[in-house]
Write an enzyme that holds these catalytic residues in place. Sequence first.
Site, PDB file in Angstrom:
ATOM      1  N   ALA A  83       0.761  -1.200   0.043  1.00 48.95           N
ATOM      2  CA  ALA A  83      -0.117   0.029   0.066  1.00 48.95           C
ATOM      3  C   ALA A  83       0.934   1.337  -0.006  1.00 48.95           C
ATOM      4  CB  ALA A  83      -0.999   0.047   1.368  1.00 48.95           C
ATOM      5  N   GLY A 143       0.542  -5.269   0.968  1.00 47.64           N
ATOM      6  CA  GLY A 143      -0.470  -5.199   0.151  1.00 47.64           C
ATOM      7  C   GLY A 143      -0.154  -6.068  -1.390  1.00 47.64           C
ATOM      8  N   GLU A 168      -0.154  -9.593  -0.841  1.00 48.71           N
ATOM      9  CA  GLU A 168      -1.518  -9.949  -0.382  1.00 48.71           C
ATOM     10  C   GLU A 168      -2.322 -10.074  -1.717  1.00 48.71           C
ATOM     11  OE1 GLU A 168      -1.988  -6.905   2.556  1.00 48.71           O
ATOM     12  OE2 GLU A 168      -2.735  -8.384   3.670  1.00 48.71           O
ATOM     13  N   GLU A 199       4.238  -5.326   7.379  1.00 46.34           N
ATOM     14  CA  GLU A 199       3.500  -4.273   7.946  1.00 46.34           C
ATOM     15  C   GLU A 199       3.648  -4.086   9.522  1.00 46.34           C
ATOM     16  OE1 GLU A 199       2.361  -6.464   5.757  1.00 46.34           O
ATOM     17  OE2 GLU A 199       0.913  -5.578   4.339  1.00 46.34           O
TER      18      GLU A 199
HETATM   19  C1  3H9 Z   1       0.641  -2.469   3.294  1.00 46.08           C
HETATM   20  O1  3H9 Z   1       0.792  -2.758   2.273  1.00 46.08           O
HETATM   21  C2  3H9 Z   1      -0.716  -2.381   3.986  1.00 46.08           C
HETATM   22  C3  3H9 Z   1      -1.398  -3.777   3.416  1.00 46.08           C
HETATM   23  O2  3H9 Z   1      -1.547  -4.667   4.172  1.00 46.08           O
HETATM   24  C4  3H9 Z   1      -2.973  -3.409   2.955  1.00 46.08           C
HETATM   25  C5  3H9 Z   1      -3.493  -2.309   3.670  1.00 46.08           C
HETATM   26  C6  3H9 Z   1      -5.176  -2.178   3.305  1.00 46.08           C
HETATM   27  N1  3H9 Z   1       4.436   3.476   0.025  1.00 46.08           N
HETATM   28  O3  3H9 Z   1      13.335   2.481   0.133  1.00 46.08           O
HETATM   29  P1  3H9 Z   1      13.532   3.139  -1.117  1.00 46.08           P
HETATM   30  C7  3H9 Z   1       8.937   5.083  -1.649  1.00 46.08           C
HETATM   31  S1  3H9 Z   1       1.709  -1.271   4.133  1.00 46.08           S
HETATM   32  C8  3H9 Z   1       4.940   4.849  -0.346  1.00 46.08           C
HETATM   33  O4  3H9 Z   1      14.524   4.355  -0.923  1.00 46.08           O
HETATM   34  P2  3H9 Z   1      14.984   0.657  -2.085  1.00 46.08           P
HETATM   35  C9  3H9 Z   1      10.188   5.681  -0.696  1.00 46.08           C
HETATM   36  O5  3H9 Z   1       9.488   6.539   0.281  1.00 46.08           O
HETATM   37  C10 3H9 Z   1       3.277  -1.490   3.169  1.00 46.08           C
HETATM   38  N2  3H9 Z   1       6.195   5.016  -0.720  1.00 46.08           N
HETATM   39  O6  3H9 Z   1      14.170   2.067  -2.175  1.00 46.08           O
HETATM   40  C11 3H9 Z   1      11.058   6.080  -1.531  1.00 46.08           C
HETATM   41  O7  3H9 Z   1      10.669   7.574  -2.033  1.00 46.08           O
HETATM   42  P3  3H9 Z   1      11.836   8.743  -2.179  1.00 46.08           P
HETATM   43  C12 3H9 Z   1       4.033  -2.694   3.128  1.00 46.08           C
HETATM   44  C13 3H9 Z   1       7.085   3.955  -0.848  1.00 46.08           C
HETATM   45  O8  3H9 Z   1      15.096   0.099  -3.434  1.00 46.08           O
HETATM   46  C14 3H9 Z   1      11.066   5.177  -3.018  1.00 46.08           C
HETATM   47  O9  3H9 Z   1       9.914   4.609  -2.905  1.00 46.08           O
HETATM   48  N3  3H9 Z   1       5.048  -2.255   2.426  1.00 46.08           N
HETATM   49  C15 3H9 Z   1       6.746   2.791  -0.514  1.00 46.08           C
HETATM   50  O10 3H9 Z   1      16.078   0.676  -1.324  1.00 46.08           O
HETATM   51  C16 3H9 Z   1      12.399   4.489  -2.931  1.00 46.08           C
HETATM   52  O11 3H9 Z   1      12.290   3.712  -1.729  1.00 46.08           O
HETATM   53  C17 3H9 Z   1       6.186  -1.883   2.812  1.00 46.08           C
HETATM   54  O12 3H9 Z   1       6.332  -1.729   4.221  1.00 46.08           O
HETATM   55  C18 3H9 Z   1       5.442   2.564   0.049  1.00 46.08           C
HETATM   56  N4  3H9 Z   1       4.884   1.178   0.293  1.00 46.08           N
HETATM   57  O13 3H9 Z   1      13.790  -0.355  -1.204  1.00 46.08           O
HETATM   58  C19 3H9 Z   1       7.446  -1.773   2.129  1.00 46.08           C
HETATM   59  N5  3H9 Z   1       7.619   1.946  -0.579  1.00 46.08           N
HETATM   60  O14 3H9 Z   1      12.508   8.413  -3.571  1.00 46.08           O
HETATM   61  C20 3H9 Z   1       8.153  -0.556   2.266  1.00 46.08           C
HETATM   62  C21 3H9 Z   1       8.765   2.552  -1.009  1.00 46.08           C
HETATM   63  O15 3H9 Z   1      10.598   9.946  -2.328  1.00 46.08           O
HETATM   64  N6  3H9 Z   1       9.178  -0.249   1.297  1.00 46.08           N
HETATM   65  N7  3H9 Z   1       8.294   4.015  -1.174  1.00 46.08           N
HETATM   66  O16 3H9 Z   1      12.625   9.010  -0.979  1.00 46.08           O
HETATM   67  C22 3H9 Z   1      10.413  -0.767   1.203  1.00 46.08           C
HETATM   68  O17 3H9 Z   1      10.868  -1.569   2.084  1.00 46.08           O
HETATM   69  C23 3H9 Z   1      11.587  -0.558   0.513  1.00 46.08           C
HETATM   70  O18 3H9 Z   1      11.287   0.886  -0.176  1.00 46.08           O
HETATM   71  C24 3H9 Z   1      11.814  -1.296  -0.937  1.00 46.08           C
HETATM   72  C25 3H9 Z   1      12.568  -0.733  -1.818  1.00 46.08           C
HETATM   73  C26 3H9 Z   1      12.458  -2.638  -0.534  1.00 46.08           C
HETATM   74  C27 3H9 Z   1      10.547  -1.463  -1.455  1.00 46.08           C
END
Ligand code: 3H9
Length: 706
Positions: A67, A105, A108, A128
């Site tokens: 999400a 998500g 999921e 999450e």
């Molecule tokens: C969820 O899914 C809830 C569900 O159960 C359903 C609910 C109904 N959202 O980390 P990076 C941005 S909760 C918004 O530097 P990497 C990040 O801020 C979610 N933005 O890259 C950054 O922005 P900026 C569960 C996001 O390659 C840019 O993307 N998911 C999100 O080192 C690059 O990110 C997580 O918790 C997001 N979900 O790592 C995953 N993800 O360039 C969280 C990233 O402006 N994300 N951004 O600074 C991560 O763990 C890492 O970002 C990922 C990539 C491994 C994906």
Amino acid sequence: MADGEKPLVRFGLEDGVGVITIDNPPVNALGPGVRDGIVEALEKAEADAGVYAMVMIGAGRSFIAGADIRQFGKPRALPKRPINDVLDGGTKPVVAAIHGYALGGGLEIALACHYRIAVPDAKVGLPEVLIGILPGGGGTQRLPRLIGPKAAMEMIVSGRYVPAVEAKKLGIIDAMVEGRDVRKEAIAYARSVADRRPLPRVRDKADRLAEVEADPGMFDAMRKSIARKARNQKAPYHCIACIEAAVSQPFDEGLKLERELFAELENSDEAKALRYAFFAEREVAKVPWLPKDLPLPEVKTAAVVGAGTMGGGIAMSLADAGLPVKLLDASPEVLERGLARIRNNYAVSVSRGSLTQQEMDERMTRIEPVETYEAIADCDVVIEAVFEQMPVKKEVFAKLDAAMKPSALLFTNTSALDIDEIASVTKRPEAVAGTHFFVPANVMKTFEVVNGARTSPVTLGAAMKLGRDIGKISAYAGNCDGFAANRSRIPFNLEQGLMVEEGALPEQIDKVMVDFGYPAGPFTVNDMSGLDISYDTRKRRAAADPNYRGLPITDRLVEMGRLGQKTGKGWYRYEEGDRTPIVDPEVHRVIKDVAQERGFQQRTFTDDEILRRLLFSSVNEACKILEEGKALRASDVDVMWLNGFGFPRYRGGLMYWADQIGAREVYNQIAIWHQRYGARWRPSTFLQEVAERGGLLRELKGRSAT
Ligand code: 3H9
């Protein structure tokens, strides 16, 4: 979608297979428009008689990272129809083709698809809990049905990212993509399953749930095992409750509970703090004046000077990231001892199962001991980690300047010394920067990059990148005594000692901080690192400065041979072979004696006063650091405290926490203590300004950072 904008979700038809491509850079988060786009594509394919099967795939570097975290805590439009309901009601097979990340998500949705295939270096997870919520898209109900409640609980409660190869073994992934063309292979896979009926829906699976009958205590055991780490938090426990519901209730009832508990968590204090920490950790990587496309030198080989504990830990960090490292020490004995320590550290990881013997062997072969500067001359980067004494550092840098190739980056791991003075002995101060690792260097995430007056943007950028490349969190700091991290922490340490002189007991202070969420109290930590650490420095300072008051109680303990855990006694006493601190009346006597000798007035402290005195002193210092432009953002200080000093993550960080009290209240209290205790509590003007205008401390930016 406005005219001319790229669609977030594309639909194409190939060989009877409908291909749904999610294209929302950078990580295909399920932002506004993406969910509806997916539903529309699914409905279109369902209605199209020419479509026999579907593939869902991500454009760019990932499948779907979950999400859109930025949308949490804000009012948001409900999707026209939940994607997973559409998938559940579908009559044609859908294959999730995973590369990069399928998280939250994103996973999921993949779990609601009928098949999942992945490239070997993909990662999947339900992280999450790490942002204070729970999988709210059916993950707590589907994953236990797919891989069993125990494995699902381990994944969901830890939030860890699982490599695709392991995910295949667990049963999350049906098949691995062997070639390079994920899309092509996914289409072929979809065609191969197009006629299979009934469609395999995870929600209908029940066999793995029966595992609980053989191990009915698994949920309580998990609660017990996380009790210490998850104290003061709700999300991990709510995750367990949902998985428990998955085994005890029908699917739709479980989903209902998941939705209710998700709603309860979304705006909880812990979720807000953890979301803040997530974005702060992304922001910290950015140095605003460095152009994004600044060409940075490639670092393929590294050297570390000094084979002590710190140098060894740094060499391990580099080797862990795959870099060949030359470990230089002029003394063959020190070198040998250093290598033995490294080998021993790796062996412990092997015995714990966190590293394989083969990985250990590979890492050891990457670390080459050398005894001369000529032997490292060709390395792309060198990190100096010798004694924290200016003359020693200068001697090393003069030698590095003479020996290293012109393009080499010259970094010092000093934790406090003047980078400019170190750089001044070289003819290339532009190539010199600080790279401050925390102890133990191979474990701690914080990597403080110190910008000297003459450090070039390329050197600064290369140092920031090196930290990221070796899996650390790089944070910018200006050149000043203690830089940003340690400097902001020093007042905490001072108040800790002073409060004991004034009558607070070490065990009370420790309990306050552990209850607050620290893994261990500051006196217990002192006992681990050794009370003698700065004893000589204090004695030297006392000899040079008659006004220096030092830490008389700590010094007395050191003089009694109470050096901490290593001598079985420090602020606490320890039983043989046991690290549990035991309150020792002898320490109480020492405190009383020293207080009497020195004429310190003793009194009682409330827990709240202890907490505030420790942390407000550091909040004030952090504001001064920003005032002087020695840090870029208040949130960077939070990142340093979260990853360097054990500050509880679910409290966001030092400055975020202070905002929960309010800048005005923090300032007023500091002003009172300034009157009472004198100069060390002089309020920062930045703090005063925020208090007066009513803003947030965590949004403070460093004054034109230097
Ligand atoms: C969820 O899914 C809830 C569900 O159960 C359903 C609910 C109904 N959202 O980390 P990076 C941005 S909760 C918004 O530097 P990497 C990040 O801020 C979610 N933005 O890259 C950054 O922005 P900026 C569960 C996001 O390659 C840019 O993307 N998911 C999100 O080192 C690059 O990110 C997580 O918790 C997001 N979900 O790592 C995953 N993800 O360039 C969280 C990233 O402006 N994300 N951004 O600074 C991560 O763990 C890492 O970002 C990922 C990539 C491994 C994906």
